[in-house]
Design an enzyme around this catalytic site. Structure first.
Site, PDB file in Angstrom:
ATOM      1  N   GLU A 134       0.843  -1.209   0.000  1.00 15.81           N
ATOM      2  CA  GLU A 134       0.000   0.000   0.000  1.00 15.81           C
ATOM      3  C   GLU A 134       0.874   1.253   0.000  1.00 15.81           C
ATOM      4  OE1 GLU A 134      -1.637  -1.306   3.716  1.00 15.81           O
ATOM      5  OE2 GLU A 134      -0.722   0.363   4.801  1.00 15.81           O
ATOM      6  N   LYS A 136       2.778   4.636   1.041  1.00 13.11           N
ATOM      7  CA  LYS A 136       3.306   5.183   2.289  1.00 13.11           C
ATOM      8  C   LYS A 136       3.006   6.674   2.250  1.00 13.11           C
ATOM      9  CE  LYS A 136       7.482   5.231   5.110  1.00 13.11           C
ATOM     10  NZ  LYS A 136       7.573   6.669   5.366  1.00 13.11           N
ATOM     11  N   ASP A 138       2.930  10.498   3.152  1.00 11.93           N
ATOM     12  CA  ASP A 138       3.939  11.403   3.685  1.00 11.93           C
ATOM     13  C   ASP A 138       3.248  12.508   4.468  1.00 11.93           C
ATOM     14  OD1 ASP A 138       6.431  12.316   4.165  1.00 11.93           O
ATOM     15  OD2 ASP A 138       6.776  13.147   2.168  1.00 11.93           O
ATOM     16  N   TYR A 247      -4.199   3.150   8.578  1.00 13.72           N
ATOM     17  CA  TYR A 247      -3.600   2.005   7.890  1.00 13.72           C
ATOM     18  C   TYR A 247      -3.154   0.873   8.811  1.00 13.72           C
ATOM     19  CZ  TYR A 247       0.314   5.122   8.998  1.00 13.72           C
ATOM     20  OH  TYR A 247       1.176   5.968   9.634  1.00 13.72           O
ATOM     21  N   LYS A 344      11.233   2.829  -0.381  1.00 12.09           N
ATOM     22  CA  LYS A 344      11.309   4.262  -0.649  1.00 12.09           C
ATOM     23  C   LYS A 344      11.462   4.511  -2.135  1.00 12.09           C
ATOM     24  CE  LYS A 344      12.165   6.896   2.742  1.00 12.09           C
ATOM     25  NZ  LYS A 344      11.403   7.698   3.649  1.00 12.09           N
ATOM     26  N   CYS A 438      41.889  20.417 -30.080  1.00 11.36           N
ATOM     27  CA  CYS A 438      41.485  19.070 -29.692  1.00 11.36           C
ATOM     28  C   CYS A 438      42.311  18.584 -28.494  1.00 11.36           C
ATOM     29  CB  CYS A 438      41.668  18.123 -30.874  1.00 11.36           C
ATOM     30  SG  CYS A 438      41.378  16.407 -30.428  1.00 11.36           S
ATOM     31  N   CYS A 441      44.608  15.543 -30.033  1.00 10.00           N
ATOM     32  CA  CYS A 441      45.665  15.681 -31.056  1.00 10.00           C
ATOM     33  C   CYS A 441      46.097  17.128 -31.273  1.00 10.00           C
ATOM     34  CB  CYS A 441      45.206  15.062 -32.369  1.00 10.00           C
ATOM     35  SG  CYS A 441      43.865  15.994 -33.138  1.00 10.00           S
ATOM     36  N   CYS A 456      36.696  18.002 -33.991  1.00 11.38           N
ATOM     37  CA  CYS A 456      38.080  17.866 -34.424  1.00 11.38           C
ATOM     38  C   CYS A 456      38.026  17.237 -35.813  1.00 11.38           C
ATOM     39  CB  CYS A 456      38.843  16.955 -33.453  1.00 11.38           C
ATOM     40  SG  CYS A 456      40.433  16.420 -34.112  1.00 11.38           S
ATOM     41  N   CYS A 461      43.144  11.697 -35.784  1.00  8.29           N
ATOM     42  CA  CYS A 461      43.084  11.970 -34.339  1.00  8.29           C
ATOM     43  C   CYS A 461      42.953  10.660 -33.557  1.00  8.29           C
ATOM     44  CB  CYS A 461      41.895  12.883 -34.051  1.00  8.29           C
ATOM     45  SG  CYS A 461      41.565  13.086 -32.302  1.00  8.29           S
TER      46      CYS A 461
HETATM   47  S1  IVH Z   1       2.567   0.909   9.002  1.00  2.17           S
HETATM   48  C1  IVH Z   1       4.158  -0.763  12.999  1.00  2.17           C
HETATM   49  N1  IVH Z   1       1.624   1.953   6.809  1.00  2.17           N
HETATM   50  O1  IVH Z   1       5.722   5.702   7.908  1.00  2.17           O
HETATM   51  C2  IVH Z   1       3.825  -0.384  11.622  1.00  2.17           C
HETATM   52  N2  IVH Z   1       3.102   3.275   8.116  1.00  2.17           N
HETATM   53  O2  IVH Z   1       8.631   5.380   8.272  1.00  2.17           O
HETATM   54  C3  IVH Z   1       3.092   0.880  11.530  1.00  2.17           C
HETATM   55  N3  IVH Z   1       3.459   5.538   7.241  1.00  2.17           N
HETATM   56  O3  IVH Z   1       5.807   5.528  11.388  1.00  2.17           O
HETATM   57  C4  IVH Z   1       3.371   1.621  10.341  1.00  2.17           C
HETATM   58  N4  IVH Z   1       2.143   5.335   5.503  1.00  2.17           N
HETATM   59  O4  IVH Z   1       4.055   7.090  10.242  1.00  2.17           O
HETATM   60  C5  IVH Z   1       2.422   2.145   7.866  1.00  2.17           C
HETATM   61  N5  IVH Z   1       0.655   2.760   4.857  1.00  2.17           N
HETATM   62  C6  IVH Z   1       1.434   2.946   5.930  1.00  2.17           C
HETATM   63  C7  IVH Z   1       2.105   4.162   6.150  1.00  2.17           C
HETATM   64  C8  IVH Z   1       2.944   4.284   7.267  1.00  2.17           C
HETATM   65  C9  IVH Z   1       2.936   6.149   6.161  1.00  2.17           C
HETATM   66  C10 IVH Z   1       4.414   6.153   8.173  1.00  2.17           C
HETATM   67  C11 IVH Z   1       4.188   5.854   9.636  1.00  2.17           C
HETATM   68  C12 IVH Z   1       5.452   5.189  10.086  1.00  2.17           C
HETATM   69  C13 IVH Z   1       6.431   5.696   9.104  1.00  2.17           C
HETATM   70  C14 IVH Z   1       7.642   4.791   9.007  1.00  2.17           C
END
Ligand code: IVH
Length: 699
Positions: A134, A136, A138, A247, A344, A438, A441, A456, A461
């Site tokens: 899924e 991540k 930010d 999540y 990442k 050059c 040469c 050149c 050369c």
């Molecule tokens: S799971 C124990 N799922 O990323 C596991 N974390 O770098 C709980 N984060 O501390 C984390 N999206 O703040 C999980 N889909 C996702 C996430 C997620 C963002 C963050 C979260 C975590 C940090 C780790």
């Protein structure tokens, strides 16, 4: 189940409430309006699919407030009117999380994912493991606690064990339900993890509005989200467009404090489904259950390209073991769970210092400036040198020696310099003066008026000879084994290889005596060179290094002559008539065959026994079954090698493409095909074939 099955009833109830069609007792009306408002909050804040106008919503909200004012005894903490509290929070109290908030270990490439998969299988003792993958998010992480179906606490991550109590601000976020029906599953107390984010469009609009009001604009949505959660005025926090995505369920117990994770709650996926049904915003639509490492990687790479179109900022993906009992078996270190890993996304840009410039002479004499930068990691590789293309590029970007430059690399694309970070200049930067002689040469360089390239012109050369020979022996050209770059450079220095034709006249007796050369390597070298004499002429045409003539053009050209010497008598017009040859290419071929030195070279090669004739056995297309059709191969092929597959396409008159686009007719997908396959599926005109289907296509 939350709102989903009730939608019809709630829609009808909304209408009768707005129209005032029905007489309600105060208690019943309050109850009805609350459920309707919760429903519309969910449609608006969670699904982003509102079904009533803001005006109608405001009317309902106002009515609820009036009723509650008349019947204060009926006010409950989970009423929608109770989200934003009046007054300011003094200090945020410290609170202990029910389960410690660990962070995730990072991974950056397929190898890391393979390692993770291997470790999980070791820890669980299971040969097959299902994973949920899924986005991540930010943003800023939060933990929500519900007790008896009521939101009782929201906290920031803090140090992972103790966070700050931000319940007042969290209640102001309409995407966080103030109550949720967990008790239906026997859950008495539950802790949820999620991320508070600001959608990209909301963030942009907010900054635009702030600019108009002459307020300071925000740097990025992550910092804005975490800062806003700590605002003392929850009204202000509510105005920042914050949303919570949930999540993870980190803790769940029944009335007797019995742990329900792994029993009532089975998998990560079903947990997310539960949260989704309870009215939370979750990644459910953007997650995938993957059964193999290849499937994970395919999904990750798909996201790598599409993440820019995702409405929320993501800095990667999270891969989680789906089965909760298996998660438990994996356990955690003091820092992170062993059942999950973050992948990442590669950073696209980096900054580094320009320390030097090298001028490289190509096989056609073109001099290319190459920037030497302090090594910097970017999108999975370390970069220390980057082409600056030509003199004009340096001038346009105002690049100076000693500058800090911004380097970008998107996907597989060659890195390039986006620009200079002028703010970091300290006055010691030096203007770059393009050389006029050059570097190899010392002949004067020339730059034709309409061109950007300094060249050149010296046919002798050594730098050009070196590049020409390297190109001549390369895999796509004459494909000579045993004659690599360093040997070529060594042989040039020893005077064995002044030019291409000398490849066929090497002093083997002397080479045999050189350090590092045994009899076997001499025999191998000789065999490699000898066997190149029998190559089809398209290889020779590629190997000659005629400007604008690559493999494809060389193949097109070879079909139209009996011998390479036939090009000698052709005019630009004759050449343009050849399919696949435009005026620029035609001119360049004409120029090449007009030069006496080049004809001399070809004659010499012929004398040495190099094939210069178009022989019947060299015919590339043996039939035209695939005439006009384009192909691409992806995944791991089992019935034939990739080279053989390409050969088959060509022998049958088809064309190979290097990427998925609307120009592609067929994608032949082997096992574990990844992003190319998913991309092709999205283009309706592309036909996807198995290896067998491809074979039956060519009969
Ligand atoms: S799971 C124990 N799922 O990323 C596991 N974390 O770098 C709980 N984060 O501390 C984390 N999206 O703040 C999980 N889909 C996702 C996430 C997620 C963002 C963050 C979260 C975590 C940090 C780790």
């Amino acid at each position: 189940m939350y709102a989903a099955p009730d939608q019809q009833r709630l829609n009808q109830l909304t209408i009768s409430l707005i129209k005032g069609e029905k007489e309600f007792a105060a208690f019943a009306e309050i109850d009805a309006i609350r459920s309707v408002i919760r429903y519309h909050d969910w449609r608006y804040y969670v699904l982003s699919e509102p079904v009533i106008t803001d005006r109608d919503y405001d009317t309902l909200f106002k009515r609820l407030k009036e009723l509650e004012a008349a019947h204060p005894d009926l006010i409950t903490p989970d009423s929608p009117t109770q989200r934003v509290a009046a007054g300011l929070t003094e200090d945020f109290a410290q609170v202990a999380h029910l389960a410690s908030m660990l962070s995730l270990e990072n991974s950056y490439n397929d190898e890391d994912i393979a390692d993770f998969d291997r470790k999980v299988k070791e820890l669980t003792g299971s040969p097959t493991v299902g994973y949920c993958v899924e986005p991540k998010f930010d943003g800023s992480s939060i933990a929500l606690v519900y007790e008896n179906d009521q939101l009782v606490r929201a906290a920031t991550r803090g140090d992972g064990t103790i966070g700050e109590d931000i319940t007042t601000n969290a209640r102001a976020l309409s995407s966080i339900p103030l109550s949720a029906a967990f008790s239906k599953l026997g859950i008495h107390r539950i802790e949820l993890r999620g991320e508070v984010i600001i959608r990209k469009d909301v963030f942009e609009k907010m900054n635009k509005d702030r600019k108009e009001l002459s307020l300071k604009t925000f740097q990025n949505s992550r910092n804005t989200a975490s800062g806003s959660l700590r605002l003392k005025d929850s009204r202000e926090a509510a105005s920042r467009g914050l949303e919570a995505v949930l999540y993870h369920i980190s803790y769940a117990v029944d009335k007797k404090d019995k742990n329900l994770i792994g029993t009532t709650l089975h998998t990560h996926y079903s947990n997310i489904e539960l949260l989704n049904e309870c009215g939370f915003k979750t990644p459910i639509r953007d997650m995938k259950v993957c059964k193999s490492e290849a499937e994970i990687e395919g999904f990750l790479h798909e996201w790598e390209t599409k993440r820019h179109t995702f409405p929320i900022e993501t800095d990667g993906m999270v891969i989680k073991v789906n089965d909760l009992k298996m998660q438990e078996r994996c356990g955690s270190t003091s820092h992170h769970p062993r059942w999950a890993i973050a992948y990442k996304f590669a950073a696209k840009q980096a900054q580094s210092k320009l320390v030097d410039i090298e001028y490289q002479v190509g096989r056609t004499g073109a001099v290319t400036p190459v920037a030497k930068i302090e090594p910097v990691a970017l999108a999975g590789v370390t970069i220390s040198s980057i082409s600056l293309h030509n003199e004009d590029f340096i001038k346009e970007k105002d690049i100076k020696l000693g500058d800090t430059v911004t380097v970008e690399r998107a996907g597989e694309v060659i890195p390039y310099i986006v620009g200079v970070v002028a703010d970091l200049r300290d006055g010691n930067e030096r203007v770059i003066i393009f050389p006029k002689i050059c570097p190899s040469c010392n002949s004067p360089l020339v730059r034709p008026e309409e061109e950007a390239i300094w060249r050149c012109d010296n046919a002798e050369c050594p730098a050009q000879a070196e590049e020409r020979i390297i190109h001549y022996v390369s895999k796509d050209a004459m494909d000579i084994d045993g004659l690599g770059r360093s040997i070529i450079i060594d042989f040039i220095e020893r005077g064995y290889l002044q030019n291409i034709e000398y490849i066929y006249d090497l002093p083997y007796d002397e080479i045999r005596k050189l350090e590092g050369w045994g009899e076997k390597s001499v025999v191998n070298l000789r065999e490699g060179i000898e066997s190149s004499k029998g190559r089809p002429i398209w290889r020779l045409l590629t190997a000659l290094g005629i400007r604008h003539v690559g493999v494809t053009t060389a193949k097109d050209l070879s079909k139209h002559v009996k011998s390479v010497f036939d090009f000698e008598g052709m005019t630009v017009e004759n050449l343009t008539n050849i399919e696949g040859v435009g005026p620029k290419v035609a001119q360049s071929i004409f120029d090449f065959f007009s030069k006496e030195g080049n004809i001399h070279l070809l004659k010499k090669l012929k004398e040495f026994g190099v094939n210069t004739d178009n022989r019947p056995e060299d015919a590339i297309a043996k039939n035209n079954k695939l005439q006009g059709k384009t192909f691409l191969f992806t995944g791991s092929l089992e019935k034939f090698t990739r080279d053989r597959a390409k050969q088959l396409v060509e022998e049958n008159g088809g064309t190979l493409l290097s990427g998925v686009s609307s120009k592609l007719n067929y994608l032949v997908a082997g096992a574990d095909a990844g992003s190319k396959l998913s991309k092709a599926k999205a283009i309706l005109t592309i036909e996807i074939l198995t290896e067998d289907e491809f074979l039956s296509l060519i009969g």
